[in-house]
Each structure stands twice: as structure tokens, then as C-alpha cells.
Design a protein around this motif. Structure first.
Motif, PDB file in Angstrom:
ATOM      1  N   TYR A  98      48.628  -4.433 -38.282  1.00 23.24           N
ATOM      2  CA  TYR A  98      47.293  -4.863 -38.691  1.00 23.24           C
ATOM      3  C   TYR A  98      46.961  -4.205 -40.022  1.00 23.24           C
ATOM      4  O   TYR A  98      47.214  -3.015 -40.228  1.00 23.24           O
ATOM      5  CB  TYR A  98      46.261  -4.467 -37.637  1.00 23.24           C
ATOM      6  CG  TYR A  98      44.882  -5.005 -37.905  1.00 23.24           C
ATOM      7  CD1 TYR A  98      44.536  -6.289 -37.522  1.00 23.24           C
ATOM      8  CD2 TYR A  98      43.930  -4.223 -38.549  1.00 23.24           C
ATOM      9  CE1 TYR A  98      43.259  -6.799 -37.770  1.00 23.24           C
ATOM     10  CE2 TYR A  98      42.657  -4.710 -38.798  1.00 23.24           C
ATOM     11  CZ  TYR A  98      42.321  -6.001 -38.409  1.00 23.24           C
ATOM     12  OH  TYR A  98      41.070  -6.492 -38.660  1.00 23.24           O
ATOM     13  N   GLN A 100      43.806  -3.455 -42.726  1.00 23.31           N
ATOM     14  CA  GLN A 100      42.372  -3.440 -42.983  1.00 23.31           C
ATOM     15  C   GLN A 100      42.152  -3.315 -44.485  1.00 23.31           C
ATOM     16  O   GLN A 100      42.480  -2.297 -45.091  1.00 23.31           O
ATOM     17  CB  GLN A 100      41.691  -2.264 -42.271  1.00 23.31           C
ATOM     18  CG  GLN A 100      40.191  -2.183 -42.540  1.00 23.31           C
ATOM     19  CD  GLN A 100      39.557  -0.905 -42.038  1.00 23.31           C
ATOM     20  OE1 GLN A 100      40.195   0.148 -42.030  1.00 23.31           O
ATOM     21  NE2 GLN A 100      38.309  -0.986 -41.616  1.00 23.31           N
ATOM     22  N   ASN A 102      40.025  -2.550 -47.502  1.00 21.92           N
ATOM     23  CA  ASN A 102      38.819  -1.758 -47.726  1.00 21.92           C
ATOM     24  C   ASN A 102      38.219  -1.932 -49.115  1.00 21.92           C
ATOM     25  O   ASN A 102      36.998  -1.898 -49.270  1.00 21.92           O
ATOM     26  CB  ASN A 102      39.121  -0.271 -47.488  1.00 21.92           C
ATOM     27  CG  ASN A 102      39.445   0.015 -46.036  1.00 21.92           C
ATOM     28  OD1 ASN A 102      38.767  -0.475 -45.144  1.00 21.92           O
ATOM     29  ND2 ASN A 102      40.496   0.794 -45.802  1.00 21.92           N
ATOM     30  N   SER A 112      44.033  -0.629 -48.782  1.00 25.86           N
ATOM     31  CA  SER A 112      44.010  -0.919 -47.347  1.00 25.86           C
ATOM     32  C   SER A 112      44.429   0.269 -46.494  1.00 25.86           C
ATOM     33  O   SER A 112      45.088   1.197 -46.960  1.00 25.86           O
ATOM     34  CB  SER A 112      44.970  -2.092 -47.037  1.00 25.86           C
ATOM     35  OG  SER A 112      44.659  -3.236 -47.794  1.00 25.86           O
ATOM     36  N   GLU A 126      37.954  -3.414 -36.631  1.00 23.27           N
ATOM     37  CA  GLU A 126      37.879  -2.627 -37.857  1.00 23.27           C
ATOM     38  C   GLU A 126      36.428  -2.271 -38.142  1.00 23.27           C
ATOM     39  O   GLU A 126      35.504  -3.024 -37.812  1.00 23.27           O
ATOM     40  CB  GLU A 126      38.511  -3.353 -39.044  1.00 23.27           C
ATOM     41  CG  GLU A 126      37.876  -4.649 -39.466  1.00 23.27           C
ATOM     42  CD  GLU A 126      38.533  -5.170 -40.742  1.00 23.27           C
ATOM     43  OE1 GLU A 126      37.866  -5.115 -41.790  1.00 23.27           O
ATOM     44  OE2 GLU A 126      39.687  -5.612 -40.694  1.00 23.27           O
ATOM     45  N   ILE A 139      40.414   1.686 -38.443  1.00 23.81           N
ATOM     46  CA  ILE A 139      40.955   0.713 -37.507  1.00 23.81           C
ATOM     47  C   ILE A 139      40.868   1.316 -36.107  1.00 23.81           C
ATOM     48  O   ILE A 139      41.232   2.481 -35.904  1.00 23.81           O
ATOM     49  CB  ILE A 139      42.421   0.377 -37.837  1.00 23.81           C
ATOM     50  CG1 ILE A 139      42.542  -0.223 -39.243  1.00 23.81           C
ATOM     51  CG2 ILE A 139      43.006  -0.576 -36.804  1.00 23.81           C
ATOM     52  CD1 ILE A 139      43.986  -0.363 -39.715  1.00 23.81           C
TER      53      ILE A 139
END
Length: 268
Positions: A98, A100, A102, A112, A126, A139
Motif C-alpha cells: 500500500y 500513501q 502525502n 509517500s 490512511e 498508514i
């Protein structure tokens, strides 16, 4: 699901879980303070050897069950349009991952966090962490179901003390109702600073594991990268790994789950 994936899913019942957190600095090789100046251009422009570095990282990460990543690029000009979370998941043999995002700087940079896992998460959320400057996140992955599920948080906290206090307050509220918790990442603070935050300490009764020194990677003097455990989880070993190009060293730990938590993962 393949038999191999099923075997991996059963791994927590027969051996410790191997966890690792790593701020990989988007694959920039840093081994001295002056490299922040002389190699800072790599935060914006691609480097021809970044792929080789990712290959080396993937080989090391493959030995772990769950990996938390910080300062990874989600696929932009500076990374040669390579999503580094996807790349490391593929080369490290992680069927679940996964990303995320940012800080979205468009085609220039995709700042990320990342999660790599050989165990199937039941749910991933998240969170955007509060702060004066936006762009910090966490996360939250849940493995198993019910009150004895395992909850893993991957976070990258702010550089400023005020920002970290607000972010630890935020995480405290998420963690408070949970039983079996791991918080890992580049928290940008020392163990003493974490223990001084009473609200976070009350939410996560910390296992007495003192993290090793991880920054700067070429001459570690500070423990900024952490794998924090609730007191329900037993740590077998905590260590830093060898220098993997970044200005941070990877931190690894082996943990044993309580019987109820293992049963929750088995039902999932």
C-alpha cells in the motif's frame, strides 16, 4: 489464493513475525553530511543507479514479513517514473502493499509512505496527520478481526517539536481502544522524547525495548527510527541493519504474538 500465500498467512502461528522500518530517502546514497548539499539534486532529478539501489533494498527486505517505508516516491520524474513501493513489493516478494501519497508535487515528486506485507491485511486506512505544514501521514493496517487483531501503524512525523506533539496526540486517540499494536517509522524524536509524551505513553503502554541508534547511517548517534510495541507483544530481537544507501539505517525486530492474537489472524 496459492498454497504458498496460504503458508505465509500461517507463518505467525509457528514462528516470530519479522518487522522492519526504513526511511529510504527515495534511494539517494548518503554517507556523509556534505552529501546533503552535493547530492541534494537527486530529490528532484533521476539518477541512473537508483534502480540498482532499489534492487539491493528489495533483496534485504525480502527476509521480512511486514515492512514500513518512509520517504518513498510514488512514481515521478525524480524516480524515473518508478513507483518505489510497487517496485520493492515486486522485488521483495510481498503480495500485499500500500502506498500513501502525502505530498503530491505532480510530475516532479510523489512523497509517500509505504507498507509491504506477506500477510493479508483485513483492512488498511490512511490518516493525514495534523501539522503546520501539510504532508505527514500514517498508514493503519489491521491483520485479523475482532479485539485481538494485530494493528500496525507506519508513520513519518514532523521535524518540529510542536508538530510531533500534535501528531502523537492524534495517534494516541487511534491507538487507545486497541489491544495489540505496533507503531513503526521515522518518528524524528528520541526514546526519551516519546516517553515524555504522557498521552501517547498512556495510549500505548510501551514495551521496554530501547531502539538502536539509526541516524545518521554512516555514524549513528540518534535513535529516530522506531518500532514501538504494546506490552502485549513480546520482542525477541531488535537490531539495525547495514547501511542501505539512505541517511537512515533500517531497524528490524522479531515479535511473538499472544495466543489470542494468533487465533485472530488464523480466523482471517
Amino acid at each position: 489464493m496459492s498454497h504458498q500465500a496460504e503458508d505465509r498467512g500461517l507463518a505467525p502461528h509457528t514462528k516470530p513475525l519479522k518487522l522492519l522500518t526504513f526511511n529510504l530517502q527515495v534511494g539517494i546514497q548518503t554517507s556523509a553530511y556534505h552529501h546533503y548539499l552535493t547530492r541534494g539534486w537527486q530529490h528532484l532529478l533521476p539518477h541512473p543507479r537508483r534502480g540498482e539501489r532499489l534492487d539491493a533494498m528489495g533483496e534485504v527486505l525480502s527476509g521480512f514479513d511486514i515492512v514500513g517505508l518512509q520517504e518513498v516516491d510514488g512514481g515521478s520524474f525524480r524516480s524515473g517514473h518508478v513507483n518505489q513501493v510497487d517496485y520493492l513489493a515486486s522485488h521483495g516478494g510481498f503480495p500485499h502493499h500500500y502506498q500513501q501519497l502525502n505530498r503530491n508535487l505532480g510530475r516532479v515528486a510523489q512523497h509517500s509512505n509505504g507498507l509491504l506485507s506477506k500477510l493479508p491485511p483485513a483492512r488498511i486506512e490512511e490518516h493525514r496527520l495534523p501539522g503546520t505544514l501539510p504532508g505527514r501521514g500514517a498508514i493503519h493496517a489491521r491483520f485479523g478481526d475482532g479485539p485481538d487483531a494485530l494493528h500496525v501503524f507506519v508513520a513519518h512525523l514532523a521535524l518540529s517539536h510542536r508538530g510531533r506533539v500534535r501528531q502523537l496526540d492524534y495517534l494516541s486517540e487511534l491507538i487507545r481502544p486497541l489491544r495489540h499494536v505496533v507503531v513503526m517509522g521515522d518518528l524524528n524524536c528520541t526514546p526519551d522524547q516519546i516517553h515524555a509524551h504522557s498521552r501517547f505513553r498512556e495510549a500505548l503502554p510501551l514495551h521496554p525495548v530501547r531502539p538502536p541508534l539509526s541516524y545518521p547511517s554512516w555514524q549513528p548517534r540518534r535513535a529516530l527510527d522506531h518500532i514501538l510495541l504494546s506490552d502485549s507483544l513480546e520482542a525477541d530481537r531488535v537490531e539495525v541493519l547495514e547501511h542501505l544507501f539512505s541517511d537512515h539505517l533500517p531497524v528490524a525486530i522479531e515479535i511473538r504474538l499472544p495466543d489470542a492474537c494468533r487465533a485472530s489472524l488464523a480466523r482471517a
